[in-house]
Write a protein that holds these residues in place. Structure first.
Motif, PDB file in Angstrom:
ATOM      1  N   MET A  93     -36.030   0.763 -18.059  1.00 18.51           N
ATOM      2  CA  MET A  93     -34.713   0.278 -18.436  1.00 18.51           C
ATOM      3  C   MET A  93     -34.399   0.970 -19.749  1.00 18.51           C
ATOM      4  N   GLY A  94     -33.202   1.481 -19.897  1.00 17.75           N
ATOM      5  CA  GLY A  94     -32.903   2.186 -21.133  1.00 17.75           C
ATOM      6  C   GLY A  94     -31.436   2.252 -21.449  1.00 17.75           C
ATOM      7  N   GLN A  95     -31.152   2.870 -22.600  1.00 15.16           N
ATOM      8  CA  GLN A  95     -29.776   3.036 -23.046  1.00 15.16           C
ATOM      9  C   GLN A  95     -29.658   4.313 -23.866  1.00 15.16           C
ATOM     10  N   VAL A  96     -28.584   5.034 -23.621  1.00 13.61           N
ATOM     11  CA  VAL A  96     -28.245   6.232 -24.387  1.00 13.61           C
ATOM     12  C   VAL A  96     -27.270   5.811 -25.469  1.00 13.61           C
ATOM     13  N   LEU A  97     -27.547   6.202 -26.704  1.00 20.88           N
ATOM     14  CA  LEU A  97     -26.679   5.881 -27.839  1.00 20.88           C
ATOM     15  C   LEU A  97     -26.268   7.158 -28.553  1.00 20.88           C
ATOM     16  N   PRO A  98     -25.039   7.323 -28.948  1.00 21.44           N
ATOM     17  CA  PRO A  98     -23.920   6.419 -28.747  1.00 21.44           C
ATOM     18  C   PRO A  98     -23.652   6.237 -27.257  1.00 21.44           C
ATOM     19  N   PRO A  99     -23.137   5.046 -26.889  1.00 17.90           N
ATOM     20  CA  PRO A  99     -22.915   4.739 -25.469  1.00 17.90           C
ATOM     21  C   PRO A  99     -22.037   5.782 -24.799  1.00 17.90           C
ATOM     22  N   GLN A 100     -22.520   6.292 -23.671  1.00 20.88           N
ATOM     23  CA  GLN A 100     -21.782   7.305 -22.920  1.00 20.88           C
ATOM     24  C   GLN A 100     -22.388   7.436 -21.533  1.00 20.88           C
ATOM     25  N   PRO A 101     -21.584   7.843 -20.564  1.00 15.76           N
ATOM     26  CA  PRO A 101     -22.136   8.084 -19.237  1.00 15.76           C
ATOM     27  C   PRO A 101     -23.058   9.306 -19.282  1.00 15.76           C
ATOM     28  N   ALA A 102     -24.097   9.293 -18.463  1.00 15.79           N
ATOM     29  CA  ALA A 102     -25.037  10.414 -18.431  1.00 15.79           C
ATOM     30  C   ALA A 102     -25.752  10.440 -17.095  1.00 15.79           C
ATOM     31  N   ARG A 103     -26.162  11.628 -16.690  1.00 19.90           N
ATOM     32  CA  ARG A 103     -27.073  11.780 -15.553  1.00 19.90           C
ATOM     33  C   ARG A 103     -28.464  11.933 -16.138  1.00 19.90           C
ATOM     34  N   ILE A 104     -29.414  11.195 -15.608  1.00 16.79           N
ATOM     35  CA  ILE A 104     -30.766  11.173 -16.153  1.00 16.79           C
ATOM     36  C   ILE A 104     -31.748  11.434 -15.022  1.00 16.79           C
ATOM     37  N   GLU A 105     -32.746  12.274 -15.302  1.00 17.23           N
ATOM     38  CA  GLU A 105     -33.823  12.514 -14.354  1.00 17.23           C
ATOM     39  C   GLU A 105     -35.127  12.074 -14.995  1.00 17.23           C
ATOM     40  N   VAL A 106     -35.933  11.347 -14.233  1.00 16.53           N
ATOM     41  CA  VAL A 106     -37.275  10.999 -14.682  1.00 16.53           C
ATOM     42  C   VAL A 106     -38.181  12.097 -14.150  1.00 16.53           C
ATOM     43  N   LEU A 107     -38.713  12.903 -15.051  1.00 14.99           N
ATOM     44  CA  LEU A 107     -39.559  14.032 -14.666  1.00 14.99           C
ATOM     45  C   LEU A 107     -41.012  13.601 -14.673  1.00 14.99           C
ATOM     46  N   GLY A 108     -41.759  14.062 -13.697  1.00 14.68           N
ATOM     47  CA  GLY A 108     -43.181  13.732 -13.656  1.00 14.68           C
ATOM     48  C   GLY A 108     -43.804  14.176 -12.359  1.00 14.68           C
ATOM     49  N   GLY A 109     -44.944  14.823 -12.447  1.00 14.16           N
ATOM     50  CA  GLY A 109     -45.679  15.231 -11.255  1.00 14.16           C
ATOM     51  C   GLY A 109     -44.974  16.314 -10.476  1.00 14.16           C
TER      52      GLY A 109
END
Length: 162
Positions: free
Chosen positions: A103-119
């Motif tokens: 669970m997380g938050q980008v600050l300053p608040p803004q829409p974003a595309r996020i990828e969880v990288l691993g393996g």
């Protein structure tokens, strides 16, 4: 069996300096390796993915807080979530890692595309809402990083072990 029978047309006398071609030898060795010891498909995909992760324009978000290292222990809090804070210039990413996911938050608040990288698998795509909040139902297993795309900006966090 003599040397001529053993080596056939590639006998010792055929390896003169004028006929030595390292490029041909390298090509023969590559063909032999491809047949006798091929690169596993998973490893080849990992290499391709690793190259794809190479964002020249990405800013690296440094870890500025990790509750495993920086927080004071709380009595009776055995399964407290791991809290992480990453910073890259004006962008801050707060992440809570639990056995149930992220669970997380980008600050300053803004829409974003996020990828969880691993393996070896491609990153799990997440979307941050207008307040910068995002969640993932699966916790990272092993080393992971986050890649955020906000407008024209790309930010990649440091890699951590879950």
């Amino acid at each position: 069996m003599d040397d001529d029978e053993l080596f056939g047309e590639w006998g010792e006398e055929d390896w003169g300096d004028e006929e030595w071609d390292a490029g041909l030898l390298e090509e023969e060795l590559r063909r032999a390796a491809a047949v006798l010891d091929p690169v596993p498909a998973e490893l080849q995909q990992i290499a391709v993915d690793a190259y794809a992760l190479h964002d020249l324009d990405a800013r690296v978000a440094e870890l500025t807080f990790d509750s495993l290292v920086d927080a004071l222990p709380v009595r009776g809090a055995g399964d407290a979530p791991r809290m992480l804070t990453f910073q890259a210039g004006e962008v801050t990413v707060d992440v809570e890692v639990t056995p149930h996911g992220l669970m997380g938050q980008v600050l300053p608040p803004q829409p974003a595309r996020i990828e969880v990288l691993g393996g070896p698998r491609p990153g799990s795509p997440l979307t941050a809402d207008d307040l910068g909040r995002f969640t993932a139902d699966t916790p990272p297993s092993g080393p992971f990083a986050l890649r955020l795309r906000t407008g024209g900006d790309v930010v990649v966090t440091q890699w951590l072990r879950a």
